[in-house]
Design a protein around this motif. Structure first.
Motif, PDB file in Angstrom:
ATOM      1  N   SER A   1       0.814  -1.215   0.000  1.00 36.57           N
ATOM      2  CA  SER A   1       0.000   0.000   0.000  1.00 36.57           C
ATOM      3  C   SER A   1       0.848   1.265   0.000  1.00 36.57           C
ATOM      4  CB  SER A   1      -0.921  -0.001   1.222  1.00 36.57           C
ATOM      5  OG  SER A   1      -1.577   1.238   1.351  1.00 36.57           O
ATOM      6  N   ASN A   2       1.907   1.272   0.795  1.00 39.46           N
ATOM      7  CA  ASN A   2       2.632   2.514   1.065  1.00 39.46           C
ATOM      8  C   ASN A   2       3.696   2.883   0.036  1.00 39.46           C
ATOM      9  OD1 ASN A   2       3.470   4.719   3.018  1.00 39.46           O
ATOM     10  ND2 ASN A   2       5.374   3.563   2.890  1.00 39.46           N
TER      11      ASN A   2
ATOM     12  N   VAL B   1      -5.010   4.379   4.835  1.00 39.03           N
ATOM     13  CA  VAL B   1      -6.326   4.464   4.205  1.00 39.03           C
ATOM     14  C   VAL B   1      -6.706   5.922   3.987  1.00 39.03           C
ATOM     15  CG1 VAL B   1      -8.783   3.988   4.484  1.00 39.03           C
ATOM     16  CG2 VAL B   1      -7.093   2.254   5.152  1.00 39.03           C
TER      17      VAL B   1
ATOM     18  N   ARG C   1      -4.655   8.467   3.897  1.00 39.36           N
ATOM     19  CA  ARG C   1      -3.699   9.044   2.948  1.00 39.36           C
ATOM     20  C   ARG C   1      -4.133   8.782   1.505  1.00 39.36           C
ATOM     21  NH1 ARG C   1       2.415   7.016   1.856  1.00 39.36           N
ATOM     22  NH2 ARG C   1       3.227   8.918   0.889  1.00 39.36           N
ATOM     23  N   GLY C   2      -4.537   7.542   1.232  1.00 37.29           N
ATOM     24  CA  GLY C   2      -5.006   7.217  -0.109  1.00 37.29           C
ATOM     25  C   GLY C   2      -6.251   8.001  -0.483  1.00 37.29           C
ATOM     26  N   ALA C   3      -7.171   8.162   0.470  1.00 38.41           N
ATOM     27  CA  ALA C   3      -8.413   8.889   0.198  1.00 38.41           C
ATOM     28  C   ALA C   3      -8.143  10.362  -0.092  1.00 38.41           C
ATOM     29  CB  ALA C   3      -9.368   8.746   1.384  1.00 38.41           C
TER      30      ALA C   3
ATOM     31  N   TYR D   1      -4.739   5.501  -6.179  1.00 39.42           N
ATOM     32  CA  TYR D   1      -4.710   5.805  -4.745  1.00 39.42           C
ATOM     33  C   TYR D   1      -5.806   5.062  -3.990  1.00 39.42           C
ATOM     34  CZ  TYR D   1      -1.085   9.363  -4.789  1.00 39.42           C
ATOM     35  OH  TYR D   1       0.124  10.000  -4.873  1.00 39.42           O
TER      36      TYR D   1
ATOM     37  N   GLY E   1      -5.227   2.364  -1.037  1.00 36.80           N
ATOM     38  CA  GLY E   1      -5.922   2.519   0.238  1.00 36.80           C
ATOM     39  C   GLY E   1      -6.691   1.260   0.623  1.00 36.80           C
TER      40      GLY E   1
END
Length: 415
Positions: A236-237, A309, A311-313, A391, A395
């Protein structure tokens, strides 16, 4: 200097720039020497694959050797010499050899520093010292990035090589200061029995150390759970920051690389504060008992996944400056916290096994596989469906990791 804790902290400060060789500047350097995108990708991919293949074996070596300081010194010298030599011989064959050398040394340094820390301060002092190590390391990364940026502006890419060489010399200097302090090799590999030291997690490992094969460690439920969790975390990161820089370039927000440099500095500075806050939480857990410490472990890692999560949003919804700052602050908090909690948790859970560094290397290898796949999957989704969808997908991976952590943690600490 008579304080081994302070010396070890400063060693981590200077090792930060040495550890990855040229790091993000490799592509810039190779493009200056007419490397194609395909050749740059081949160098990066092959060196990463070699590091992943030998990662676990590096942990085995650290657990078995009694020359941890000498091994660290050899790795620092090889990285420094390989990187400098690459400046004078920038052809494909030598570059590939140099980058493979850097990757192999870097994969040895992670478990070697965990062993060095445990050997110097023991399990009782490990939480505080690992926190300081990580804080100083991120400070070193931020400082070296600023110096490298200034050097590149003033002298071109050669300035980056000079900064790396200077940091390598200082790393060797502080390592030499540590030479007079003896290491407890039993503590360094975690071979002491569970009752050897008192502390909040002294009952987490109940097995006596045995001469077990590496396959026994790889089948350990604790290693498998942590490996799966870190695979999800890095899947994810890892590609969120490159996606951020690529989108900024595509939108015309940044064409000079300054935006990318700023995102790195924001994240690294945030990581310093994250490490210091985590150190306070861990100290509180030590004073409060096993159950409280376990809850702290759980919530710190859970917070990392929740942060990913969010951060992705945020990144999916906006490409503005405020969103960039929020995204990179969350990067600093999540990466800084997980980078501290993981070695502390492995050291406590595998205490008494005599194979802490093998287990740590195995978990790190799982994370490395996730990080490698992050670029492939994230890049494909971004190219096919757009940055926003990429993204969102990253997330969702973090959400899967959070669920895995939530359902497996209490089994993890009871094994």
């Amino acid at each position: 200097m008579q304080n081994p804790s302070l010396l070890l902290s400063w060693l981590n400060f200077f090792i930060a720039d040495v550890n990855d060789g040229l790091g993000p500047y490799l592509g810039v350097f190779l493009k200056e020497h007419d490397f194609s995108e395909a050749n740059i990708g081949l160098v990066v991919t092959l060196s990463a694959l070699v590091a992943l293949f030998f990662g676990v074996f590096a942990g085995v070596l650290i657990d078995k050797t009694r020359r941890i300081k000498s091994l660290i010194a050899a790795c620092v010298m090889l990285i420094t010499v390989s990187t400098l030599a690459n400046y004078f011989y920038p052809n494909f064959s030598f570059t590939l050899l140099a980058q493979i050398s850097v990757s192999l040394c870097a994969v040895c340094l992670a478990p070697a520093f965990l062993a060095l820390t445990l050997g110097l301060v023991g399990q009782r002092g490990a939480k505080r010292q690992i926190s300081l190590n990580e804080a100083y390391k991120h400070a070193g990364t931020a400082f070296s990035a600023a110096l490298a940026m200034a050097g590149a502006f003033a002298f071109g890419i050669g300035g980056v090589f000079v900064v790396g060489a200077v940091f390598g010399v200082f790393a060797l200097l502080f390592l030499s200061f540590l030479a007079k302090f003896p290491l407890d090799y039993t503590a360094a590999c975690g071979a002491e029995s569970s009752g050897a030291e008192s502390g909040a997690n002294s009952n987490l490992a109940t097995k006596k150390p045995k001469n077990q094969s590496v396959f026994f460690v790889l089948k350990d439920t604790r290693v498998l759970i942590l490996g799966g969790v870190m695979f999800c975390f890095h899947l994810s990161n890892a590609y969120m920051l490159p996606l951020l820089s690529q989108r900024a370039h595509a939108l015309g927000i940044d064409t000079s690389g300054a935006y990318a440099a700023a995102t790195i500095l924001v994240a690294q500075i945030t990581m310093i504060f994250a490490c210091m806050v985590c150190m306070r939480f861990l100290a509180f857990g030590d004073r409060s008992g096993v159950k409280e410490m376990n809850r702290i472990y759980f919530w710190l890692m859970a917070f990392c996944f929740v942060g990913l999560v969010v951060r992705g949003a945020v990144a999916a919804s906006s490409a503005g400056l405020v969103a960039m700052v929020i995204v990179q602050v969350l990067d600093g908090v999540c990466a800084g916290t997980s980078g501290l909690v993981l070695p502390v948790l492995v050291a406590n859970l595998l205490k008494g096994s005599g194979q802490i560094n093998t287990a740590f290397a195995a978990v790190m290898t799982c994370g490395g596989v996730g990080g490698a796949l992050s670029g492939v999957v994230g890049g494909f989704v971004a190219g096919r469906f757009g940055y926003g969808h990429a993204y969102v997908m990253l997330g969702v991976v973090a959400l899967v990791g959070l669920v895995l952590w939530a359902v497996s943690f209490w089994r993890l600490v009871r094994v």
